[in-house]
Design an enzyme around this catalytic site. Structure first.
Site, PDB file in Angstrom:
ATOM      1  N   ASP A  80      -6.041  -3.143  -2.296  1.00  0.00           N
ATOM      2  CA  ASP A  80      -5.045  -2.940  -1.460  1.00  0.00           C
ATOM      3  C   ASP A  80      -4.325  -4.076  -0.795  1.00  0.00           C
ATOM      4  OD1 ASP A  80      -3.744  -2.101   1.247  1.00  0.00           O
ATOM      5  OD2 ASP A  80      -4.386  -0.171   0.293  1.00  0.00           O
ATOM      6  N   SER A 122       0.790  -1.117   0.101  1.00  0.00           N
ATOM      7  CA  SER A 122      -0.018  -0.036  -0.036  1.00  0.00           C
ATOM      8  C   SER A 122       0.937   1.372   0.091  1.00  0.00           C
ATOM      9  CB  SER A 122      -0.867  -0.017   1.327  1.00  0.00           C
ATOM     10  OG  SER A 122      -2.023   0.884   1.225  1.00  0.00           O
TER      11      SER A 122
END
Length: 275
Positions: A163, A38
């Site tokens: 993510d 991320s």
């Protein structure tokens, strides 16, 4: 000895990792491997491309830029319109792409980087953790950073990715699996903060996600082999306003986060005898 930097997820709080990078690079500690998820994939790609103190200035400018401010900072009205139109996400992914391309270059490939990089994303179709370590860097980083509901899934080939924090927020185990013998974990501080039972609706998802991310990290931490030298860098403490509902989209404390993390991590390195 193989030195790895492990950079975890955490949204705008990822600015703390920039301060940690300054502490490490100023101390002459350079990675042989970078692993990120991320926001950690974004910061990680930058340091893998340029593992020198100069990268810190570039990252600090990027995260304090107007482009960064528009990633989550558009008005609630525009977000509501986008959700009504697309039905899956609130924010336009274009500003994040612009930021990543500005940091690492639009055409950069993993093979071009100065240091090997691996970034984690979650495959929707396979319901599985996926590691990118070859091919275009920008698309892989965007896949790793596609926060559900905030941003649309990233399509690469025949798969859609979201993510990486969903499956591996602080990818310590991957660094071990790739042969690291000295590991520095750069994390945004949530694992250091106390966790309590939810008291209101807005707490429920936050607490559930924190349990999942902390459990994975602590399990991986307990499994680190005895021959691996592990250092979890301190983040410097919470910033004013971190508990606000809208804190996830505020970049007001970017410079403060960077400096707090730099100071705390520099002190840690001294106490650990690493400088």
């Amino acid at each position: 000895m193989t030195v790895a930097f492990v950079l975890g997820g955490g949204g705008v709080r990822g600015a703390t990792e920039v301060g940690m990078l300054r502490a490490l690079l100023d101390a002459g500690i350079v990675p042989d491997l970078v692993v990120g998820t991320s926001i950690g994939a974004i910061n990680g790609a930058a340091v893998a491309q340029d593992p020198t103190p100069a990268v810190v200035e570039r990252l600090e400018k990027a995260w304090a830029s107007p482009t960064a401010g528009t990633i989550y900072g558009t008005s609630w009205y525009r977000q509501a319109r986008r959700l009504a139109k697309h039905r899956t996400h609130l924010n336009d992914p274009a500003p994040l792409r612009a930021l990543v391309e500005g940091v690492v270059g639009a055409g950069t490939r993993f093979e071009d980087l100065a240091v090997p990089l691996a970034v984690c994303a979650a495959s929707i179709e396979r319901a599985a953790e996926h590691w990118f370590d070859s091919g275009p860097v920008v698309d892989a980083v965007l896949a790793s950073s596609a926060v559900p509901a905030a941003l649309p899934p990233m399509r690469i080939g025949d798969e859609h990715f979201i993510d990486g924090g969903i499956v591996n927020s602080i990818p310590l185990g991957e660094a071990v699996a790739r042969g690291a013998t000295t590991i520095f974990v750069l994390q945004v501080g949530r694992i250091e903060e106390p966790l309590t039972a939810p008291e209101k609706p807005t707490d429920v998802a936050k607490v559930a996600f924190e349990v999942a991310r902390r459990h994975r990290f602590q399990r991986d931490r307990a499994a680190v082999p005895a021959h691996v030298d592990l250092h979890v860098l301190p983040y410097g403490g919470p910033q004013e306003g971190d508990q606000r509902i809208g804190a996830f989209r505020s970049l007001e404390r970017t410079h403060a986060r960077i400096e707090a993390a730099r100071e705390a991590s520099s002190a840690y390195l001294v106490l650990a005898g690493l400088v």
